[in-house]
Design a protein around this motif. Structure first.
Motif, PDB file in Angstrom:
ATOM      1  N   VAL A 347       0.841  -1.213   0.000  1.00 45.80           N
ATOM      2  CA  VAL A 347       0.000   0.000   0.000  1.00 45.80           C
ATOM      3  C   VAL A 347       0.867   1.250   0.000  1.00 45.80           C
ATOM      4  CG1 VAL A 347      -1.616   1.372   1.378  1.00 45.80           C
ATOM      5  CG2 VAL A 347      -2.023  -1.075   1.039  1.00 45.80           C
ATOM      6  N   LEU A 348       1.925   1.259   0.816  1.00 46.68           N
ATOM      7  CA  LEU A 348       2.791   2.438   0.864  1.00 46.68           C
ATOM      8  C   LEU A 348       3.547   2.621  -0.444  1.00 46.68           C
ATOM      9  CD1 LEU A 348       4.680   4.042   3.651  1.00 46.68           C
ATOM     10  CD2 LEU A 348       6.041   3.451   1.670  1.00 46.68           C
ATOM     11  N   LEU A 349       4.028   1.532  -1.024  1.00 46.95           N
ATOM     12  CA  LEU A 349       4.751   1.632  -2.294  1.00 46.95           C
ATOM     13  C   LEU A 349       3.835   2.102  -3.411  1.00 46.95           C
ATOM     14  CD1 LEU A 349       7.024  -1.559  -2.144  1.00 46.95           C
ATOM     15  CD2 LEU A 349       7.605   0.802  -1.546  1.00 46.95           C
ATOM     16  N   MET A 350       2.590   1.647  -3.397  1.00 47.07           N
ATOM     17  CA  MET A 350       1.610   2.114  -4.383  1.00 47.07           C
ATOM     18  C   MET A 350       1.314   3.593  -4.184  1.00 47.07           C
ATOM     19  SD  MET A 350      -1.055  -1.114  -4.544  1.00 47.07           S
ATOM     20  CE  MET A 350      -2.180  -0.233  -5.627  1.00 47.07           C
ATOM     21  N   SER A 351       1.245   4.003  -2.929  1.00 42.48           N
ATOM     22  CA  SER A 351       1.007   5.416  -2.615  1.00 42.48           C
ATOM     23  C   SER A 351       2.167   6.282  -3.099  1.00 42.48           C
ATOM     24  CB  SER A 351       0.819   5.583  -1.104  1.00 42.48           C
ATOM     25  OG  SER A 351       0.704   6.949  -0.762  1.00 42.48           O
ATOM     26  N   SER A 352       3.401   5.794  -2.902  1.00 48.02           N
ATOM     27  CA  SER A 352       4.579   6.538  -3.358  1.00 48.02           C
ATOM     28  C   SER A 352       4.593   6.654  -4.879  1.00 48.02           C
ATOM     29  CB  SER A 352       5.861   5.845  -2.878  1.00 48.02           C
ATOM     30  OG  SER A 352       5.924   5.829  -1.465  1.00 48.02           O
ATOM     31  N   SER A 353       4.227   5.569  -5.558  1.00 48.91           N
ATOM     32  CA  SER A 353       4.166   5.591  -7.019  1.00 48.91           C
ATOM     33  C   SER A 353       3.121   6.582  -7.505  1.00 48.91           C
ATOM     34  CB  SER A 353       3.838   4.191  -7.560  1.00 48.91           C
ATOM     35  OG  SER A 353       4.792   3.244  -7.116  1.00 48.91           O
ATOM     36  N   ALA A 354       1.961   6.573  -6.843  1.00 47.27           N
ATOM     37  CA  ALA A 354       0.898   7.512  -7.208  1.00 47.27           C
ATOM     38  C   ALA A 354       1.348   8.953  -6.963  1.00 47.27           C
ATOM     39  CB  ALA A 354      -0.365   7.205  -6.398  1.00 47.27           C
ATOM     40  N   ASN A 355       2.170   9.144  -5.925  1.00 45.93           N
ATOM     41  CA  ASN A 355       2.665  10.482  -5.592  1.00 45.93           C
ATOM     42  C   ASN A 355       3.477  11.068  -6.737  1.00 45.93           C
ATOM     43  OD1 ASN A 355       2.604  12.497  -3.695  1.00 45.93           O
ATOM     44  ND2 ASN A 355       4.425  11.829  -2.611  1.00 45.93           N
ATOM     45  N   LEU A 356       4.287  10.222  -7.380  1.00 49.02           N
ATOM     46  CA  LEU A 356       5.098  10.675  -8.519  1.00 49.02           C
ATOM     47  C   LEU A 356       4.208  11.113  -9.682  1.00 49.02           C
ATOM     48  CD1 LEU A 356       7.877   7.918  -8.564  1.00 49.02           C
ATOM     49  CD2 LEU A 356       8.234  10.345  -8.102  1.00 49.02           C
ATOM     50  N   ILE A 357       3.108  10.388  -9.884  1.00 53.14           N
ATOM     51  CA  ILE A 357       2.205  10.689 -11.003  1.00 53.14           C
ATOM     52  C   ILE A 357       1.345  11.904 -10.695  1.00 53.14           C
ATOM     53  CG2 ILE A 357       0.299   9.790 -12.389  1.00 53.14           C
ATOM     54  CD1 ILE A 357       1.464   6.957 -11.801  1.00 53.14           C
ATOM     55  N   ILE A 358       0.781  11.932  -9.490  1.00 55.30           N
ATOM     56  CA  ILE A 358      -0.113  13.036  -9.106  1.00 55.30           C
ATOM     57  C   ILE A 358       0.620  14.372  -9.136  1.00 55.30           C
ATOM     58  CG2 ILE A 358      -1.437  14.012  -7.182  1.00 55.30           C
ATOM     59  CD1 ILE A 358      -2.107  11.083  -6.391  1.00 55.30           C
ATOM     60  N   LYS A 359       1.860  14.371  -8.660  1.00 50.33           N
ATOM     61  CA  LYS A 359       2.628  15.623  -8.622  1.00 50.33           C
ATOM     62  C   LYS A 359       3.316  15.937  -9.950  1.00 50.33           C
ATOM     63  CE  LYS A 359       3.116  15.661  -3.654  1.00 50.33           C
ATOM     64  NZ  LYS A 359       3.983  15.749  -2.482  1.00 50.33           N
ATOM     65  N   ASP A 360       3.036  15.097 -10.950  1.00 46.17           N
ATOM     66  CA  ASP A 360       3.503  15.385 -12.307  1.00 46.17           C
ATOM     67  C   ASP A 360       5.003  15.666 -12.310  1.00 46.17           C
ATOM     68  OD1 ASP A 360       3.050  15.634 -14.992  1.00 46.17           O
ATOM     69  OD2 ASP A 360       2.521  17.755 -14.916  1.00 46.17           O
ATOM     70  N   TYR A 361       5.747  14.834 -11.599  1.00 48.53           N
ATOM     71  CA  TYR A 361       7.157  15.121 -11.369  1.00 48.53           C
ATOM     72  C   TYR A 361       7.978  15.159 -12.657  1.00 48.53           C
ATOM     73  CZ  TYR A 361      12.002  14.620 -10.026  1.00 48.53           C
ATOM     74  OH  TYR A 361      13.358  14.805  -9.930  1.00 48.53           O
ATOM     75  N   TYR A 362       7.782  14.176 -13.525  1.00 50.71           N
ATOM     76  CA  TYR A 362       8.648  14.043 -14.702  1.00 50.71           C
ATOM     77  C   TYR A 362       8.225  14.920 -15.886  1.00 50.71           C
ATOM     78  CZ  TYR A 362      10.748   9.965 -12.458  1.00 50.71           C
ATOM     79  OH  TYR A 362      11.413   9.123 -11.598  1.00 50.71           O
ATOM     80  N   TRP A 363       7.071  15.544 -15.817  1.00 46.79           N
ATOM     81  CA  TRP A 363       6.546  16.232 -16.994  1.00 46.79           C
ATOM     82  C   TRP A 363       6.267  17.717 -16.763  1.00 46.79           C
ATOM     83  CZ3 TRP A 363       4.469  11.645 -15.000  1.00 46.79           C
ATOM     84  CH2 TRP A 363       4.907  10.486 -15.651  1.00 46.79           C
ATOM     85  N   SER A 364       6.635  18.257 -15.637  1.00 44.24           N
ATOM     86  CA  SER A 364       6.437  19.695 -15.393  1.00 44.24           C
ATOM     87  C   SER A 364       7.701  20.274 -14.763  1.00 44.24           C
ATOM     88  CB  SER A 364       5.228  19.929 -14.479  1.00 44.24           C
ATOM     89  OG  SER A 364       5.432  19.329 -13.215  1.00 44.24           O
TER      90      SER A 364
END
Length: 477
Positions: A347-364
């Motif tokens: 659950v925590l690893l999935m949450s961390s992965s979602a965090n990268l996507i939600i915060k648009d880290y690689y594309w903004s």
């Protein structure tokens, strides 16, 4: 409970061997740290790194620059200079050293976690740091913070090994990694202070001082090897031109949340670990050390900001990130062990992965975009108009201007004579001139803004000479 057991059986059916798991972890860490590595422009501090390791500086110049101008310890710059001589001198090459150290530090924290717990705990810890947003961010920044994290892990790992039993190889490795840590960043001293205090507290609580001299000799030797840099530390402590700052409770909480990625699950796991440690002292000696590893840097940077100048900044929290990760993983380990499932970790690893996507880290863009404005300026300046800026920024801007084959490189306007400027028909200026500045007043009297160039970020103004003397000279010609 039956549903949980069935889910656990399903998860276990996909279990990997230790070698397969670790290989997958390293591949994942590599991808997350090298992906879109040069998408964002180098920002101000990174551009300083780029200039220092550029063709105009050799290894001796780098040490002299660190000693006399920059003030930061030179180890990271020296490693980066060596690295780009092999990889190449561009945004990707300059940042790739940090990305590589970021991948290596996943192994580093695994090694640290093995000194704390078993293989399962180490796997959880390495998995958490692999997906950690804060860790990934500074693995993609050309500054010393990720090296600080990596050496902090190694120094702490060998330190913990020495608290269990003394041997010569661990002693050498502890002193070596600690010396390198000190020559990486000044905040490395906070890790060593936490180590000394944890030994003292443990000795007092157990009323056993027999091993204390052996430990203190290590720190004495580390201090001796750091003596050559004490002059720089003394000079920095006397600086007064930087503003003092009293961090608010809000800013402290903000820093803590940033380190935890503002991830509610990770925050809850961290707080649960803190509660377990203080209630049960489940880690023994390490129950003292890991909280101190967080408290000492926070307290030290707070006091230094109040007394001297502002160092209470989010990026310096990298010094304590390993402790945050260890403590967060600890709660996952005990919950998984208690309920005989790995669901909490997943659950925590999935949450961390979602965090990268939600915060648009690689594309903004998360950093100051300096590259695109300077590319636009190079395209605009087809007539090779002189370019000026203020202070040390001229050399920083030239990193990108030279890459885009600009017909002119920027110069520091404060180093120019008024008589030389008066001879110019026009010039370009990057960034704002300081108000009430002698140069600003003179420019306003003798030049006017012909055009404000849209560069998509940094302000650039095109000045033309309107002084009477210049106009008279031009009419005579």
């Amino acid at each position: 409970m039956n549903r949980l057991s069935k889910l656990n059986q399903l998860i276990n059916s996909f279990s990997l061997s230790h070698q397969q798991y670790f290989f997958g972890l390293i591949v994942g860490a590599f991808f997350l740290r090298f992906y879109s590595l040069d998408f964002q422009s180098l920002w101000w501090d990174e551009l300083v790194s780029a200039i220092v390791v550029g063709p105009d500086y050799n290894f001796k110049d780098i040490v002299l620059f660190s000693f006399s101008e920059d003030g930061n310890p030179p180890l990271y710059y020296l490693l980066l200079k060596l690295w780009i001589s092999i990889i190449g001198y561009d945004d990707w090459g300059i940042r790739s050293l940090s990305a590589f150290i970021g991948v290596a530090s996943v192994c580093g924290i695994y090694f640290l976690a093995r000194q704390v717990g078993d293989i399962r705990f180490a796997r959880i810890t390495a998995s958490v740091v692999c997906l950690d947003l804060f860790h990934i961010y500074y693995s993609q920044e050309a500054r010393a913070y990720i090296l600080l994290f990596f050496l902090g892990c190694l120094s702490s790992a060998y330190f913990i090994r020495l608290t269990k039993s003394f041997n010569f190889s661990d002693s050498i490795m502890f002193m070596l990694t600690s010396i390198l840590l000190m020559y990486t960043h000044y905040f490395g001293v906070f890790i060593l202070i936490a180590q000394v205090l944890s030994i003292l507290i443990c000795a007092i609580l157990k009323s056993n001082y027999s091993l204390l001299p052996k430990h203190l000799i290590h720190f004495l030797i580390i201090g001796i090897f750091y003596l050559p840099w004490i002059i720089v530390v003394y000079r920095l402590a006397g600086l007064t031109e930087f503003p003092k700052y009293i961090p608010s409770i809000k800013s402290i909480i903000h820093h803590l949340l940033q380190v935890l990625g503002k991830d509610p699950i990770k925050i809850a796991a961290f707080l649960f670990s803190i509660l377990m440690i203080f209630r049960k002292s489940i880690l023994g000696f390490k129950s003292i050390y890991f909280p101190l590893w967080i408290i000492i840097p926070l307290t030290g940077s707070f006091l230094f900001s109040v007394i001297n100048f502002w160092v209470f900044q989010v990026r310096y929290m990298m010094v304590s990130l390993a402790s945050f990760i260890i403590l967060t993983s600890l709660s996952l380990y005990f919950l998984d062990k208690k309920y005989k499932t790995v669901l909490f970790t997943i659950v925590l690893l999935m949450s961390s992965s979602a965090n990268l996507i939600i915060k648009d880290y690689y594309w903004s863009h998360k950093k100051a975009n300096i590259r695109d404005p300077l590319r636009a300026l190079s395209s605009y300046n087809v007539d090779a108009i002189p370019i000026f800026t203020i202070d040390r920024r001229s050399t920083v801007f030239n990193y990108y201007l030279s890459q885009y084959d600009s017909p002119q490189l920027s110069k520091d306007i404060s180093e120019q004579k008024f008589s030389d400027l008066d001879k110019m028909e026009e010039f370009l200026f990057i960034g704002p001139l300081e108000e009430n500045n002698e140069i600003q007043v003179w420019v306003n009297e003798n030049f006017e803004i012909h055009e404000k160039i849209k560069t998509g970020g940094i302000g650039v103004r095109h000045y033309v000479n309107t002084s009477k003397k210049h106009i008279e000279k031009q009419s005579l010609l």
